[in-house]
Design a protein around this motif. Structure first.
Motif, PDB file in Angstrom:
ATOM      1  N   GLY A   8       0.778  -1.241   0.000  1.00 25.86           N
ATOM      2  CA  GLY A   8       0.000   0.000   0.000  1.00 25.86           C
ATOM      3  C   GLY A   8       0.798   1.273   0.000  1.00 25.86           C
ATOM      4  O   GLY A   8       0.229   2.363  -0.022  1.00 25.86           O
ATOM      5  N   GLN A  10       2.276   2.606  -2.309  1.00 22.69           N
ATOM      6  CA  GLN A  10       2.198   3.319  -3.579  1.00 22.69           C
ATOM      7  C   GLN A  10       1.470   4.643  -3.461  1.00 22.69           C
ATOM      8  O   GLN A  10       1.628   5.516  -4.304  1.00 22.69           O
ATOM      9  CB  GLN A  10       1.496   2.450  -4.635  1.00 22.69           C
ATOM     10  CG  GLN A  10       2.344   1.314  -5.162  1.00 22.69           C
ATOM     11  CD  GLN A  10       2.174   0.053  -4.337  1.00 22.69           C
ATOM     12  OE1 GLN A  10       1.970   0.126  -3.136  1.00 22.69           O
ATOM     13  NE2 GLN A  10       2.264  -1.098  -4.954  1.00 22.69           N
ATOM     14  N   ILE A  11       0.659   4.792  -2.424  1.00 25.10           N
ATOM     15  CA  ILE A  11      -0.084   6.030  -2.265  1.00 25.10           C
ATOM     16  C   ILE A  11       0.846   7.228  -2.064  1.00 25.10           C
ATOM     17  O   ILE A  11       0.495   8.375  -2.320  1.00 25.10           O
ATOM     18  CB  ILE A  11      -1.075   5.909  -1.073  1.00 25.10           C
ATOM     19  CG1 ILE A  11      -2.131   7.008  -1.144  1.00 25.10           C
ATOM     20  CG2 ILE A  11      -0.323   5.933   0.259  1.00 25.10           C
ATOM     21  CD1 ILE A  11      -3.234   6.839  -0.143  1.00 25.10           C
ATOM     22  N   ASN A  12       2.084   6.943  -1.622  1.00 27.22           N
ATOM     23  CA  ASN A  12       3.067   8.011  -1.412  1.00 27.22           C
ATOM     24  C   ASN A  12       3.981   8.238  -2.612  1.00 27.22           C
ATOM     25  O   ASN A  12       4.795   9.160  -2.597  1.00 27.22           O
ATOM     26  CB  ASN A  12       3.932   7.694  -0.180  1.00 27.22           C
ATOM     27  CG  ASN A  12       3.124   7.688   1.100  1.00 27.22           C
ATOM     28  OD1 ASN A  12       2.305   8.570   1.321  1.00 27.22           O
ATOM     29  ND2 ASN A  12       3.350   6.699   1.952  1.00 27.22           N
ATOM     30  N   GLY A 154      -8.370   2.022   0.690  1.00 32.39           N
ATOM     31  CA  GLY A 154      -7.390   2.858   0.017  1.00 32.39           C
ATOM     32  C   GLY A 154      -6.329   2.154  -0.792  1.00 32.39           C
ATOM     33  O   GLY A 154      -6.009   2.563  -1.911  1.00 32.39           O
ATOM     34  N   ASP A 155      -5.787   1.068  -0.248  1.00 26.02           N
ATOM     35  CA  ASP A 155      -4.608   0.466  -0.871  1.00 26.02           C
ATOM     36  C   ASP A 155      -4.914  -0.175  -2.222  1.00 26.02           C
ATOM     37  O   ASP A 155      -4.115  -0.085  -3.151  1.00 26.02           O
ATOM     38  CB  ASP A 155      -3.987  -0.571   0.069  1.00 26.02           C
ATOM     39  CG  ASP A 155      -3.392   0.088   1.307  1.00 26.02           C
ATOM     40  OD1 ASP A 155      -3.041   1.279   1.221  1.00 26.02           O
ATOM     41  OD2 ASP A 155      -3.281  -0.573   2.344  1.00 26.02           O
ATOM     42  N   SER A 158      -5.195   2.630  -4.668  1.00 26.80           N
ATOM     43  CA  SER A 158      -3.910   3.291  -4.907  1.00 26.80           C
ATOM     44  C   SER A 158      -2.959   2.401  -5.692  1.00 26.80           C
ATOM     45  O   SER A 158      -2.085   2.888  -6.403  1.00 26.80           O
ATOM     46  CB  SER A 158      -3.263   3.688  -3.575  1.00 26.80           C
ATOM     47  OG  SER A 158      -2.843   2.549  -2.835  1.00 26.80           O
ATOM     48  N   LEU A 162      -6.259   4.076  -9.138  1.00 27.21           N
ATOM     49  CA  LEU A 162      -5.803   5.437  -9.437  1.00 27.21           C
ATOM     50  C   LEU A 162      -4.740   5.493 -10.530  1.00 27.21           C
ATOM     51  O   LEU A 162      -4.817   6.353 -11.413  1.00 27.21           O
ATOM     52  CB  LEU A 162      -5.296   6.111  -8.158  1.00 27.21           C
ATOM     53  CG  LEU A 162      -6.371   6.409  -7.104  1.00 27.21           C
ATOM     54  CD1 LEU A 162      -5.753   7.095  -5.889  1.00 27.21           C
ATOM     55  CD2 LEU A 162      -7.480   7.271  -7.695  1.00 27.21           C
TER      56      LEU A 162
END
Length: 213
Positions: A8, A10-12, A154-155, A158, A162
């Motif tokens: 997860g 990857q959101i950053n 979210g993960d 993301s 996205l």
């Protein structure tokens, strides 16, 4: 969902790429780090199943399953250090997002001033995020299930949703790649929804079980 949570970070990535001097190297960096992470995860999984067999409690971190000895102390200390650093990064991301939504003018000023009032606002939002995380941790003490909910919310998006959406909107892709991205986006939304429903059901069952219901 736990596997999705493990990847997860990857959101950053979008924040990281903006700080790189050579952004063209981003794809290579992602490939190397993802391969390294996958190798480490496979090594931990293979070791865990080899030592404990298929009866291992997969609903707990492997650090909670191993016996208590000097090695487990070192291992848990390393995990604690990792979490302190990783979650501090995530808290900063959340604080930035909250400030962007609530007081966007201060967000721009924070990067250009050392005013105590502005820094105090950042600290207050950061502490609020930490307090919220603590409430969730003590109210819902089911690590694996809570992580699955986070991964669902979210993960998964993301990781798959996205990037595909951004690629379709921002890049000039051939028709076949656009179709592939749209299919992946639909699958990501479906997987996210299914994972969320399943995780919430498991959380309710675990919570009722802990209360003797």
């Amino acid at each position: 969902m736990d596997i999705a949570f493990a990847f997860g970070g990857q959101i950053n990535w979008m924040r990281y790429i903006t700080t790189m001097k050579q952004r063209s190297m981003f794809a290579a960096a992602v490939t190397i780090t993802t391969a390294f992470m996958t190798g480490v995860y496979l090594l931990v999984a293979i070791t865990g199943y080899s030592v404990f067999g298929v009866g291992i409690d997969v609903h707990q971190p492997i650090s909670s399953v191993v016996g208590q000895d000097a090695w487990s102390v070192v291992m848990n200390a390393g995990i604690f250090l990792h979490c302190i650093i990783a979650y501090q990064v995530n808290v900063n991301v959340w604080a930035s997002l909250v400030l962007h939504v609530t007081v966007p003018k201060y967000t721009e000023e924070l990067s250009h001033t050392n005013s105590w009032s502005k820094k105090g606002l950042w600290m207050a939002v950061t502490l609020l995020c930490i307090a919220g995380a603590a409430v969730v941790a003590y109210t819902l003490p089911f690590f694996s299930i809570v992580m699955a909910i986070i991964a669902s919310l979210g993960d998964v998006m993301s990781m798959f949703g996205l990037p595909c959406l951004f690629a379709v909107k921002l890049l000039k892709l051939p028709r076949w790649e656009t179709c592939a991205c749209m299919i992946m986006l639909v699958l990501a939304v479906g997987l996210s929804g299914a994972g969320l429903v399943s995780s919430v059901e498991q959380l309710i069952e675990a919570y009722q079980g802990s209360k003797g219901v």
